[in-house]
Design an enzyme around this catalytic site. Structure first.
Site, PDB file in Angstrom:
ATOM      1  N   ASP A 160       0.845  -1.200   0.000  1.00  0.00           N
ATOM      2  CA  ASP A 160       0.000   0.000   0.000  1.00  0.00           C
ATOM      3  C   ASP A 160       0.883   1.254   0.000  1.00  0.00           C
ATOM      4  O   ASP A 160       0.605   2.235  -0.694  1.00  0.00           O
ATOM      5  CB  ASP A 160      -0.909  -0.020   1.235  1.00  0.00           C
ATOM      6  CG  ASP A 160      -1.611  -1.362   1.384  1.00  0.00           C
ATOM      7  OD1 ASP A 160      -2.383  -1.719   0.490  1.00  0.00           O
ATOM      8  OD2 ASP A 160      -1.339  -2.070   2.372  1.00  0.00           O
ATOM      9  N   HIS A 188      -4.722  -3.452   6.346  1.00  0.00           N
ATOM     10  CA  HIS A 188      -4.511  -3.716   4.914  1.00  0.00           C
ATOM     11  C   HIS A 188      -5.853  -4.164   4.328  1.00  0.00           C
ATOM     12  O   HIS A 188      -6.137  -5.344   4.186  1.00  0.00           O
ATOM     13  CB  HIS A 188      -3.454  -4.794   4.682  1.00  0.00           C
ATOM     14  CG  HIS A 188      -3.393  -5.200   3.230  1.00  0.00           C
ATOM     15  ND1 HIS A 188      -2.936  -4.365   2.246  1.00  0.00           N
ATOM     16  CD2 HIS A 188      -3.774  -6.329   2.596  1.00  0.00           C
ATOM     17  CE1 HIS A 188      -3.039  -4.962   1.074  1.00  0.00           C
ATOM     18  NE2 HIS A 188      -3.554  -6.155   1.258  1.00  0.00           N
TER      19      HIS A 188
HETATM   20  N1  LIG Z   1      -0.689  -7.946   2.438  1.00  0.00           N
HETATM   21  C1  LIG Z   1      -0.710  -7.681   1.140  1.00  0.00           C
HETATM   22  O1  LIG Z   1      -0.415  -6.549   0.726  1.00  0.00           O
HETATM   23  C2  LIG Z   1      -1.106  -8.727   0.108  1.00  0.00           C
HETATM   24  C3  LIG Z   1      -1.563  -9.954   0.490  1.00  0.00           C
HETATM   25  N2  LIG Z   1      -1.907 -10.906  -0.447  1.00  0.00           N
HETATM   26  C4  LIG Z   1      -2.365 -12.201   0.056  1.00  0.00           C
HETATM   27  O2  LIG Z   1      -1.282 -13.143  -0.019  1.00  0.00           O
HETATM   28  C5  LIG Z   1      -1.810 -14.465   0.003  1.00  0.00           C
HETATM   29  C6  LIG Z   1      -1.126 -15.351  -1.024  1.00  0.00           C
HETATM   30  O3  LIG Z   1      -1.392 -14.887  -2.330  1.00  0.00           O
HETATM   31  P1  LIG Z   1      -1.007 -15.760  -3.621  1.00  0.00           P
HETATM   32  O4  LIG Z   1       0.384 -16.254  -3.516  1.00  0.00           O
HETATM   33  O5  LIG Z   1      -1.409 -14.971  -4.800  1.00  0.00           O
HETATM   34  O6  LIG Z   1      -2.015 -16.979  -3.423  1.00  0.00           O
HETATM   35  P2  LIG Z   1      -1.941 -18.443  -4.082  1.00  0.00           P
HETATM   36  O7  LIG Z   1      -3.305 -19.026  -3.874  1.00  0.00           O
HETATM   37  O8  LIG Z   1      -1.328 -18.395  -5.440  1.00  0.00           O
HETATM   38  O9  LIG Z   1      -0.904 -19.214  -3.149  1.00  0.00           O
HETATM   39  C7  LIG Z   1      -1.159 -19.530  -1.821  1.00  0.00           C
HETATM   40  C8  LIG Z   1      -0.350 -20.764  -1.499  1.00  0.00           C
HETATM   41  O10 LIG Z   1      -0.463 -21.005  -0.094  1.00  0.00           O
HETATM   42  C9  LIG Z   1      -0.532 -22.378   0.105  1.00  0.00           C
HETATM   43  N3  LIG Z   1      -1.091 -22.644   1.434  1.00  0.00           N
HETATM   44  C10 LIG Z   1      -2.389 -22.628   1.814  1.00  0.00           C
HETATM   45  N4  LIG Z   1      -2.499 -22.975   3.112  1.00  0.00           N
HETATM   46  C11 LIG Z   1      -1.245 -23.174   3.561  1.00  0.00           C
HETATM   47  C12 LIG Z   1      -0.719 -23.580   4.811  1.00  0.00           C
HETATM   48  N5  LIG Z   1      -1.520 -23.849   5.853  1.00  0.00           N
HETATM   49  N6  LIG Z   1       0.618 -23.711   4.925  1.00  0.00           N
HETATM   50  C13 LIG Z   1       1.430 -23.478   3.871  1.00  0.00           C
HETATM   51  N7  LIG Z   1       0.981 -23.119   2.654  1.00  0.00           N
HETATM   52  C14 LIG Z   1      -0.342 -22.969   2.499  1.00  0.00           C
HETATM   53  C15 LIG Z   1      -1.375 -22.905  -1.048  1.00  0.00           C
HETATM   54  O11 LIG Z   1      -1.178 -24.293  -1.278  1.00  0.00           O
HETATM   55  C16 LIG Z   1      -0.837 -22.045  -2.199  1.00  0.00           C
HETATM   56  O12 LIG Z   1       0.261 -22.677  -2.851  1.00  0.00           O
HETATM   57  C17 LIG Z   1      -3.316 -14.300  -0.209  1.00  0.00           C
HETATM   58  O13 LIG Z   1      -3.931 -14.393   1.077  1.00  0.00           O
HETATM   59  C18 LIG Z   1      -3.452 -12.881  -0.729  1.00  0.00           C
HETATM   60  O14 LIG Z   1      -4.720 -12.348  -0.444  1.00  0.00           O
HETATM   61  C19 LIG Z   1      -1.785 -10.661  -1.777  1.00  0.00           C
HETATM   62  C20 LIG Z   1      -1.333  -9.430  -2.211  1.00  0.00           C
HETATM   63  C21 LIG Z   1      -0.988  -8.377  -1.306  1.00  0.00           C
HETATM   64  O1  LIG Z   2      -6.967  -9.004  -2.050  1.00  0.00           O
HETATM   65  C1  LIG Z   2      -5.909  -9.592  -2.403  1.00  0.00           C
HETATM   66  O2  LIG Z   2      -5.736 -10.812  -2.381  1.00  0.00           O
HETATM   67  C2  LIG Z   2      -4.771  -8.747  -2.912  1.00  0.00           C
HETATM   68  C3  LIG Z   2      -4.285  -7.724  -1.966  1.00  0.00           C
HETATM   69  O3  LIG Z   2      -4.354  -7.818  -0.754  1.00  0.00           O
HETATM   70  C4  LIG Z   2      -3.675  -6.538  -2.549  1.00  0.00           C
HETATM   71  O4  LIG Z   2      -3.349  -6.547  -3.745  1.00  0.00           O
HETATM   72  O5  LIG Z   2      -3.514  -5.543  -1.821  1.00  0.00           O
END
Ligand SMILES: NC(=O)C1=CN([C@@H]2O[C@H](COP(=O)(O)OP(=O)(O)OC[C@H]3O[C@@H](n4cnc5c(N)ncnc54)[C@H](O)[C@@H]3O)[C@@H](O)[C@H]2O)C=CC1
Ligand SMILES: O=C([O-])CC(=O)C(=O)O
Length: 329
Positions: A160, A188
């Site tokens: 952000d 967030h």
């Molecule tokens: N804080 C921030 O600014 C942001 C946060 N996010 C969040 O990050 C997270 C991950 O995003 P992506 O990589 O795109 O998702 P994704 O769905 O591509 O990958 C998530 C991975 O986590 C694994 N997983 C699920 N439960 C698990 C556990 N208990 N232990 C270990 N691994 C586990 C899944 O098997 C999968 O490989 C999401 O919750 C998304 O909303 C995404 C963008 C920004």
């Molecule tokens: O909502 C999501 O999974 C993605 C997210 O947090 C972001 O891009 O800030």
């Protein structure tokens, strides 16, 4: 002298963010070009095979700093000896899922991970939670790790922060490196508050340079706060490379410090500063030095900012109450 490698545990290693993150950790962007690392990848059993594929590619890069890769589906092993933990894997919201269901599903992930960190991580462990809802997932993990100092648990609002930097740079024609002291406050989520009232652009007050409260209220704040949804709409998938980049920035700054005269934004356990109830994991302006951070004190919060900070903090308090009711904290 040969340095002992730093153990970096990454959960959700086989996911989108994991794929964008691991190569940069292994090439030295997380901790520095002279710091060897060992990767500990934690996945659910269904994710292990894909993580093995990513590990093969990491091997094929022949990164001089990468001293080992291990893959686990058991958090107790995954966090063994971890110095840095990036908690990326989370349960996404699926169709028809209520907020309470989402919090409960993620509690099932972050509570055992917090317990495993408590029992097995190194004494100097630093935790960054990326998986959403990041602040409350961080709270659950922190509350499940009573022997780890609370301030070692942080949640990511650096994406952000970086988004806000670019929006402000594009509006004013400045370069991002000329902007200092921008702040993301709160959660967030769409209630977050990007604050430019204390920011400086090449030494001038940013709010005065912009001089357009309507742009602030109607364009800047919603663009930054809803950027995640806009990326999902455009890309058909959530921010991955920019989220991985922000995770790198967050840890790099925490370990190596903020630049002179500047600060950054991190979701951290509140000490009660700025009226944020103690213990909530909320984003604040912080300076970092020698691997520790401090909340920037003494900022004047105007009415415009106060209302927005309060609204986001209220949402965090509601999420905390919901996970408390679920018995997760
Ligand atoms: N804080 C921030 O600014 C942001 C946060 N996010 C969040 O990050 C997270 C991950 O995003 P992506 O990589 O795109 O998702 P994704 O769905 O591509 O990958 C998530 C991975 O986590 C694994 N997983 C699920 N439960 C698990 C556990 N208990 N232990 C270990 N691994 C586990 C899944 O098997 C999968 O490989 C999401 O919750 C998304 O909303 C995404 C963008 C920004
Ligand atoms: O909502 C999501 O999974 C993605 C997210 O947090 C972001 O891009 O800030």
């Amino acid at each position: 002298m040969t340095r002992t490698p730093v153990n970096v545990t990454v959960t959700g290693a086989a996911g989108q963010i994991g794929y964008a993150l691991l190569f940069r950790i292994a090439s030295g962007h997380l901790l520095g070009a002279d710091v060897p690392v060992k990767l500990r990848l934690l996945e659910i059993p269904q994710g292990v095979k894909a993580a093995e594929g990513t590990a093969m590619e990491l091997d094929d890069c022949a990164f001089p700093l990468l001293k080992g890769i291990d893959i686990f589906d058991d958090p107790n092993q995954g966090f063994e000896g971890a110095n840095i933990a990036l908690l990326v894997g989370a349960r996404p919201r699926t169709k028809g899922m209520e907020r309470g269901d989402l919090l409960a599903a993620n509690g099932g992930i972050f509570k055992p991970q917090g317990q495993a960190i408590n029992a097995h991580a190194a004494d100097d462990i630093k935790v960054l939670v990326v998986g959403n809802p990041a602040n409350t997932n961080a709270l659950i993990a922190q509350q499940s790790a009573p022997d780890v100092p609370a301030e070692r648990f942080t949640a990511m609002t650096r994406l952000d922060h970086n988004r806000a930097l670019t929006q402000l740079a594009q509006k004013t024609g400045a370069s991002v490196e000329d902007i200092k002291r921008l702040t993301i406050w709160g959660n967030h989520s769409a209630t977050q508050y990007p604050d430019i009232f204390h920011a400086e652009i090449a030494g001038k007050n940013a709010a005065e340079v912009v001089n357009d409260e309507a742009w602030l209220a109607d364009t800047f704040i919603p663009t930054v706060a809803k950027r995640g949804a806009a990326i999902i709409e455009a890309r058909g998938a959530s921010s991955a490379a920019s989220a991985a980049n922000a995770a790198i920035d967050h840890v790099h700054t925490w370990v190596n410090g903020t630049r002179e005269g500047d600060w950054t934004s991190m979701g951290i356990p509140s000490d009660g500063s700025y009226g944020v109830p103690e213990g909530l994991i909320s984003s604040f302006p912080v300076t970092c030095e020698n691997g520790t951070y401090e909340i920037v004190q003494g900022l004047d919060i105007n009415e415009f900012s106060r209302a927005r900070i309060d609204a986001s903090v209220q949402e965090l308090a509601e999420e905390r109450d919901a996970v408390r009711e679920l018995g997760l904290i």
